[in-house]
Design a protein around this motif. Structure first.
Motif, short mmCIF file in Angstrom:
data_model
loop_
_atom_site.label_atom_id
_atom_site.label_comp_id
_atom_site.label_asym_id
_atom_site.label_seq_id
_atom_site.Cartn_x
_atom_site.Cartn_y
_atom_site.Cartn_z
N MET A 191 0.86 -1.14 -0.10
CA MET A 191 -0.13 0.09 -0.13
C MET A 191 0.84 1.27 -0.24
SD MET A 191 -3.20 -0.23 2.60
CE MET A 191 -3.42 -1.65 3.38
N ALA A 192 0.85 1.82 -1.22
CA ALA A 192 1.74 3.14 -1.17
C ALA A 192 1.08 4.28 -0.24
CB ALA A 192 1.72 3.57 -2.63
N GLY A 193 1.94 4.78 0.49
CA GLY A 193 1.60 5.95 1.32
C GLY A 193 0.98 5.64 2.58
N SER A 194 0.89 4.18 3.04
CA SER A 194 0.18 3.70 4.30
C SER A 194 0.93 4.13 5.39
CB SER A 194 0.13 2.48 4.26
OG SER A 194 -0.83 1.90 3.27
N LEU A 195 2.28 4.17 5.35
CA LEU A 195 3.10 4.80 6.61
C LEU A 195 3.35 6.12 6.40
CD1 LEU A 195 5.59 1.79 6.88
CD2 LEU A 195 3.58 2.13 8.35
N ILE A 196 3.09 7.04 7.58
CA ILE A 196 3.21 8.53 7.55
C ILE A 196 4.45 8.62 8.44
CG2 ILE A 196 2.16 10.53 7.91
CD1 ILE A 196 0.93 8.70 5.68
N LEU A 197 5.46 9.10 8.10
CA LEU A 197 6.58 9.46 9.22
C LEU A 197 6.03 10.66 10.22
CD1 LEU A 197 9.58 8.74 9.71
CD2 LEU A 197 10.15 11.02 8.23
N ILE A 198 6.24 10.21 11.53
CA ILE A 198 6.01 11.08 12.30
C ILE A 198 7.17 11.81 13.11
CG2 ILE A 198 4.97 11.36 14.67
CD1 ILE A 198 2.94 8.98 14.00
N ASP A 199 8.23 11.05 13.40
CA ASP A 199 9.65 11.33 14.01
C ASP A 199 10.69 10.48 13.57
OD1 ASP A 199 10.90 12.76 15.76
OD2 ASP A 199 10.34 11.89 17.72
N SER A 200 11.87 11.08 13.39
CA SER A 200 13.03 10.59 13.13
C SER A 200 14.19 10.96 13.67
CB SER A 200 13.25 10.61 11.70
OG SER A 200 13.59 11.69 11.10
N GLU A 201 15.07 10.23 13.78
CA GLU A 201 16.40 10.54 14.75
C GLU A 201 17.65 9.88 14.08
OE1 GLU A 201 18.66 12.65 17.42
OE2 GLU A 201 16.64 12.67 17.36
N THR A 202 18.63 10.41 13.69
CA THR A 202 19.93 9.81 13.33
C THR A 202 21.02 10.06 14.29
OG1 THR A 202 19.19 9.98 10.87
CG2 THR A 202 21.58 9.65 11.27
N VAL A 203 21.74 9.00 14.62
CA VAL A 203 22.69 9.12 15.71
C VAL A 203 23.90 8.75 14.95
CG1 VAL A 203 23.54 7.99 17.84
CG2 VAL A 203 21.07 8.60 17.64
N SER A 204 25.04 9.77 15.18
CA SER A 204 26.28 9.52 14.73
C SER A 204 27.29 9.82 15.90
CB SER A 204 26.67 10.22 13.53
OG SER A 204 26.46 11.86 13.98
N GLY A 205 27.09 9.65 16.99
CA GLY A 205 28.11 9.94 18.40
C GLY A 205 27.34 9.35 19.42
N ALA A 206 28.24 9.33 20.56
CA ALA A 206 27.38 8.57 21.73
C ALA A 206 26.44 9.40 22.26
CB ALA A 206 28.76 8.61 22.75
N THR A 207 25.28 8.57 22.62
CA THR A 207 24.08 9.17 23.19
C THR A 207 23.56 8.15 24.07
OG1 THR A 207 21.90 10.52 22.78
CG2 THR A 207 22.37 8.64 21.14
N ALA A 208 23.05 8.42 25.15
CA ALA A 208 22.57 7.58 26.24
C ALA A 208 21.14 6.83 25.45
CB ALA A 208 22.16 8.34 27.62
N SER A 209 20.26 7.61 25.06
CA SER A 209 19.03 7.27 24.56
C SER A 209 18.42 7.97 23.33
CB SER A 209 17.90 7.28 25.71
OG SER A 209 17.77 8.54 26.16
#
Length: 176
Positions: free
Chosen positions: A1-19
């Protein structure tokens, strides 16, 4: 189904982070089902599990001992393993994620009942990763937060000390 998933939030990590938090202030309550994707998650501590907690209506992780989980660990080097338990978080990978070359976690978590304050929130989980021994492993299962409350996303972190060093994290709403 094209378009069934709607992006709400995203995060890209490239260095140390706890969470990593997905949802929270960016939560969109107009969906019944949500999908979390974790791609190429890398960590800085050997032999730990990647876990998550649901976020409450104030965007804080729910830390009560009311998480129940059950999953099957599929192993490339030996027979499968049944894993289950109760505690203060839910698992994304078992306790053998590592720091070696190529070791990374990839998972999909489907969230249900997040916006219903009268029901338990629950999820299904599918994932694959290269463990610290190193062997390819897969996980499939699910879990529940045994308290009736609305939730607004997830916090992903390591079950023991350590940091997330890299990865791509996304939260989608499933169009009705």
């Amino acid at each position: 189904m094209a378009g069934s998933l709607i992006l709400i939030d995203s995060e890209t990590v490239s260095g140390a982070t706890a969470s990593v938090d997905l949802g929270g202030a960016n939560w969109d309550s107009s969906y019944d089902v949500y999908k979390v994707t974790i791609s190429n998650l890398q960590i800085d501590t050997d032999t730990v599990g990647v876990v998550f907690r649901y976020l409450d209506s104030s965007n804080n992780p729910i830390t009560v001992s009311s998480y129940d989980v059950a999953f099957k660990v599929l192993k490339s080097n030996t027979t499968f393993e049944d894993a289950y338990g109760s505690g203060t978080h839910s698992f994304v990978s078992d306790l053998y994620t590592g720091t070696g070359t190529g070791e990374a976690v990839n998972s999909e978590i489907i969230l249900f009942n997040s916006n219903n304050a009268s029901e338990y929130s629950f999820h299904t989980l599918e994932g694959a990763y290269l463990s610290n021994d190193p062997h390819l492993k897969g996980v499939q299962g699910g879990g529940t937060l045994k308290q009736a409350s609305a939730t607004k996303g997830v916090r992903i972190y390591l079950g023991a000390s350590g940091n997330i060093d890299g990865g791509e994290f996304k939260l989608y709403g499933l169009r009705k």
